[in-house]
Design an enzyme around this catalytic site. Structure first.
Site, mmCIF file in Angstrom:
data_model
loop_
_atom_site.group_PDB
_atom_site.id
_atom_site.type_symbol
_atom_site.label_atom_id
_atom_site.label_comp_id
_atom_site.label_asym_id
_atom_site.label_seq_id
_atom_site.Cartn_x
_atom_site.Cartn_y
_atom_site.Cartn_z
ATOM 1 N N GLN B 126 26.838 10.788 -25.953
ATOM 2 C CA GLN B 126 27.454 11.991 -26.516
ATOM 3 C C GLN B 126 26.446 12.810 -27.328
ATOM 4 O O GLN B 126 25.927 12.317 -28.333
ATOM 5 C CB GLN B 126 28.602 11.551 -27.436
ATOM 6 N N GLY B 127 26.185 14.017 -26.879
ATOM 7 C CA GLY B 127 25.260 14.887 -27.613
ATOM 8 C C GLY B 127 26.004 15.923 -28.431
ATOM 9 O O GLY B 127 26.119 17.089 -28.037
ATOM 10 N N SER B 129 26.531 15.670 -32.624
ATOM 11 C CA SER B 129 25.969 15.877 -33.971
ATOM 12 C C SER B 129 24.506 16.292 -33.913
ATOM 13 O O SER B 129 23.768 15.908 -33.010
ATOM 14 C CB SER B 129 26.050 14.587 -34.784
ATOM 15 N N GLU B 244 39.315 10.567 -29.616
ATOM 16 C CA GLU B 244 38.514 9.620 -30.374
ATOM 17 C C GLU B 244 39.288 9.134 -31.599
ATOM 18 O O GLU B 244 39.233 7.980 -31.974
ATOM 19 C CB GLU B 244 37.187 10.281 -30.798
ATOM 20 N N SER B 385 34.508 12.619 -40.431
ATOM 21 C CA SER B 385 34.524 11.749 -41.615
ATOM 22 C C SER B 385 35.912 11.732 -42.253
ATOM 23 O O SER B 385 36.748 12.598 -41.973
ATOM 24 C CB SER B 385 33.506 12.247 -42.637
ATOM 25 N N ASN B 386 36.153 10.750 -43.089
ATOM 26 C CA ASN B 386 37.471 10.668 -43.727
ATOM 27 C C ASN B 386 37.759 11.890 -44.601
ATOM 28 O O ASN B 386 38.917 12.248 -44.797
ATOM 29 C CB ASN B 386 37.578 9.365 -44.526
ATOM 30 N N GLU B 387 36.697 12.515 -45.089
ATOM 31 C CA GLU B 387 36.896 13.747 -45.859
ATOM 32 C C GLU B 387 37.436 14.850 -44.935
ATOM 33 O O GLU B 387 38.341 15.609 -45.310
ATOM 34 C CB GLU B 387 35.574 14.192 -46.503
#
Lengths: 377, 400
Positions: B126-127, B129, B244, B385-387
């Protein structure tokens, strides 16, 4: 009440802080860790030259005559630099046992060698099923002529691979978890009855599994009643670890807030997001609480009242464990992926904090000790 | 309301369990349950067994090997795999690029890529980030320029999981630098052997090698490698990230780990007594079980509710699965560490970088405990992220 350092203490702190800032950059540490022992012989010589290896020893043996405050200052700086050298093992643990249990002859023979940087020591205590119970000792010591023969296995001996002499806890009598019948023995690391397997620990330090098969041991103090002195020195080591942890936590917070000022996402520095600001504030609160308890530990580690000392050091270890976990996990989370990499600094502090929590008793272990002892107030 | 599974669902579960525990090699399942890393060959072996039995891609359209299962059946399938240590089919293939191609791709792309992805004949990575585009993924800068019948890609991706094994990569590229940031992105496929692509391993703090940096230097790929509409790659990305997030709860994995911790707590001692007799430890284990049970019920509620949601529009509640699922998984790693006490300290990474202790310091289950705790901090960082998950929920419940 006075929280200020004396003039001598200030000078010591300045020189250690400068040494670590100048010589122990994260990049330098990466080189030190690759040296044959897993730490820097040159830095060790530097510590000797600066008198750090003689810090807790009396002046008539060539030491500095310092106490827990001075040890704490060194350990805090070492925590900031993630220092690899066997200072805790040799000076705090080994030196502490020699100071509190060694005979005058043993002291005058060995302590000058420590101060000169020639002798490294290791405290061989943990066993496979002892966890952190100091009186849980299965290794045996049997009287043989003028000395003792040591048999059994010790594990996770911090810097046990590089030590010239080992300080081994072994049972001369009683059942496996009796308080009496535990002795402390000096064993030459190259004794034919000693076999060692050294390895790196999760945080980049070194430890060893050590097996004893009729290894020759010389008692340090009373061979039938050493638990009291072991507890005392472990308390001193806990105080030293608390100071080290504070140094590491402070550095993690500093690196994290720097990153929050620089890292931009959604068109602004992530530190501008209030929710992340509050997270950093909570880390700061944890750090200050830890600092306070590290000071308390430093003060109480010198106490002769064993029960009071025990409670205080357990309380400090609980706070350090909680703060270290909180700050470590948050430092990683607020950084994001970059903190998950070996190349970046923060993950290494996080790992060291995690190991400190497991050394000489986890947070839960010390909470239980404190609970069973009746609490603090 | 009836919260129990129907007799058909119970039978469905039993059939899967029998298949998983007989068809997938025990050696592979044990490694998964013990939290060890699998080799490339083991991952391929497991997926091919599943695929040969029509079980690698049940979530895909039927004509490409899917099962047309209900969402409850899909849930049971995932749960049984995790409980029995069956390696999940490679997510990059089966829940990322596969569904995207099935949804947005041309017939030619489907024919070319889907069967090979299902059978893991082609390993995808997976490209997404980039060093400057993490939580703010849409700020990505890797660009693709149209030159004749080709795309020319330049830029850098990072955190590319298992790219060392990959044959192909799906890349989010900026194709219209003048558009607003989400609107000028396209979803493009590239063969990893194309000249100009280089990989650099990133070592993680547990000592392992899972992730990589990928550099694109004038990488030329055919124009037909674009998936979906030009400049509409963000739709593909959102579709993919929605998948995901549901997978990330991993309730079955946590159940299996808690069960294992309970077993091992009889083998570790504290003060001369087995650790399982320590009330504090048992209570922490039980508290984690409560959290996990609640998450399991929440997941089932979300699964059951999926029929009421438009397909491809993930329920914002799936962010809850990520938030709680990640922290519960992390708690299991803490309990494992506490379990082994001082024996968390020895570090002996093997050449595989899987944190396995091959030399024998303490019990063999101790070796992976520290590395897994460190490594699994990633779970609350990756996949949004969880944020970011909290931002999604905040938008849903507050509206701004």
């Amino acid at each position: 009440m006075d929280f200020d350092f004396s003039e001598d203490q200030r000078l010591l702190k300045d020189s250690v802080d400068r040494l670590i800032a100048d010589r122990y950059a994260f990049e330098s540490r990466k080189h030190f860790i690759k040296e044959p022992n897993g730490w820097s012989a040159e830095m060790w010589a530097q510590y000797a030259e600066l008198g750090l290896l003689g810090l807790p020893f009396s002046e008539d043996l060539g030491g500095f005559g310092g106490g827990m405050i001075e040890t704490g200052q060194v350990m805090e700086a070492f925590g900031r630099g993630l220092v690899l050298e066997p200072y805790l093992a040799t000076v705090v643990l080994g030196g502490g046992l020699l100071r509190h249990a060694g005979s005058a002859e043993q002291q005058s023979e060995l302590i000058p060698q420590i101060i000169a940087g020639d002798l490294k020591l290791a405290f061989a205590h943990i066993e496979r099923h002892s966890r952190w119970t100091l009186n849980d000792v299965a290794v045996t010591a049997r009287k043989d002529g003028s000395g003792y023969l040591i048999n059994g296995e010790k594990g996770v001996v911090l810097h046990g691979d590089c030590a010239g002499k080992l300080l081994v806890t072994a049972r001369t009598g009683g059942a496996q978890r009796d308080a009496g019948g535990i002795g402390l023995f000096l064993v030459e690391a190259n004794d034919p009855g000693v076999s060692r397997k050294g390895y790196p620990t999760q945080d980049g330090l070194r430890a060893a599994e050590i097996a004893f098969a009729n290894a020759r041991g010389v008692p340090l103090g009373d061979p039938d009643d050493a638990l009291g002195v072991i507890e005392r020195v472990v308390d001193e080591a806990i105080a030293a670890l608390c100071a080290e942890a504070v140094g590491g936590m402070g550095e993690m917070l500093a690196v994290t807030t720097d990153y929050m000022k620089q890292r931009k996402q959604f068109g602004r520095a992530i530190g501008e997001f209030q929710v992340l600001q509050h997270r950093a504030v909570d880390m700061f609160v944890s750090l200050e609480q830890a600092k306070s308890m590290a000071m308390y530990a430093t003060m109480m580690a010198a106490s002769d009242n064993a029960a009071e000392r025990r409670q205080a050091l357990s309380a400090a270890k609980v706070q350090i464990g909680k703060s270290g976990k909180h700050i470590g996990e948050e430092a990683v989370q607020l950084h994001g992926g970059i903190a998950m990499t070996m190349e970046y600094k923060v993950g290494h502090y996080f790992k060291r904090m995690t190991m400190i929590e497991q050394m000489f008793g986890s947070t839960d272990h010390h909470l239980a000790v404190l609970t069973d002892g009746g609490g603090l107030f | 309301m009836d919260l129990s599974f129907t007799p058909e669902e119970v039978a469905f579960r039993q059939d899967l369990r029998t298949f998983f525990t007989t068809a997938i090699p025990q050696s592979i399942r044990t490694k998964v349950l013990e939290g060890q890393h699998l080799t490339k060959e083991e991952i391929i072996t497991a997926q091919r067994i599943l695929n040969a039995n029509g079980l690698a891609v049940p979530n895909w359209p039927v004509e490409w090997g899917g099962k047309d299962w209900t969402s409850v059946q899909i849930y049971i399938y995932q749960d049984e795999m995790q409980l029995n240590g069956v390696p999940s089919p490679l997510a990059f293939n089966t829940s990322m690029v596969g569904p995207v191609i099935a949804q947005f791709g041309t017939d030619a792309q489907k024919k070319r890529y889907l069967p090979a992805a299902a059978n893991l004949d082609v390993w995808w990575c997976q490209g997404f980030s980039e060093p400057g585009a993490g939580s703010d993924l849409a700020s990505l800068r890797t660009k693709a320029e149209r030159v004749g019948d080709t795309w020319v890609i330049n830029g850098q991706k990072t955190w590319t999981t298992l790219a060392q094994h990959a044959d192909w990569i799906f890349v989010l590229c900026r194709t219209d630098p003048t558009a607003k940031k989400q609107e000028g992105i396209s979803f493009i496929l590239a063969d990893m052997n194309t000249p100009g692509i280089t990989r650099r391993p990133i070592q993680t703090i547990d000592g392992g090698h899972e992730v990589n940096e990928i550099f694109f230097d004038n990488v030329v790929v055919p124009a037909e490698n674009l998936v979906g509409e030009l400049h509409k790659g963000w739709d593909c990305a959102k579709f993919l990230l929605g998948n995901e997030r549901t997978g990330i709860a991993r309730v079955g994995t946590s159940k299996a780990r808690l069960k294992r911790i309970r077993e091992l707590a009889s083998l570790e001692f504290s003060g001369g007594s087995a650790l399982i007799n320590d009330r504090k430890f048992r209570e922490k284990l039980a508290a984690c079980e409560v959290e996990l049970k609640a998450l399991e019920m929440t997941q089932l509620r979300i699964v059951a509710d999926e029929k009421n949601h438009a397909k491809n529009k993930p329920n914002p509640a799936s962010s809850i699965l990520k938030l709680k699922g990640s922290t519960i998984q992390q708690t299991t790693t803490e309990l494992m560490m506490e379990l082994v006490g001082p024996y968390v300290m020895p570090f002996a990474a093997s050449d595989e970088g899987d944190g396995r202790n091959e030399i024998g310091y303490g019990p063999d289950y101790a070796a992976g405990t520290g590395p897994t705790y460190f490594n699994w901090r990633k779970i609350s960082i990756y996949g949004g992220s969880n944020e970011i998950q909290r931002n999604i929920v905040a938008k849903a419940i507050l509206g701004f």
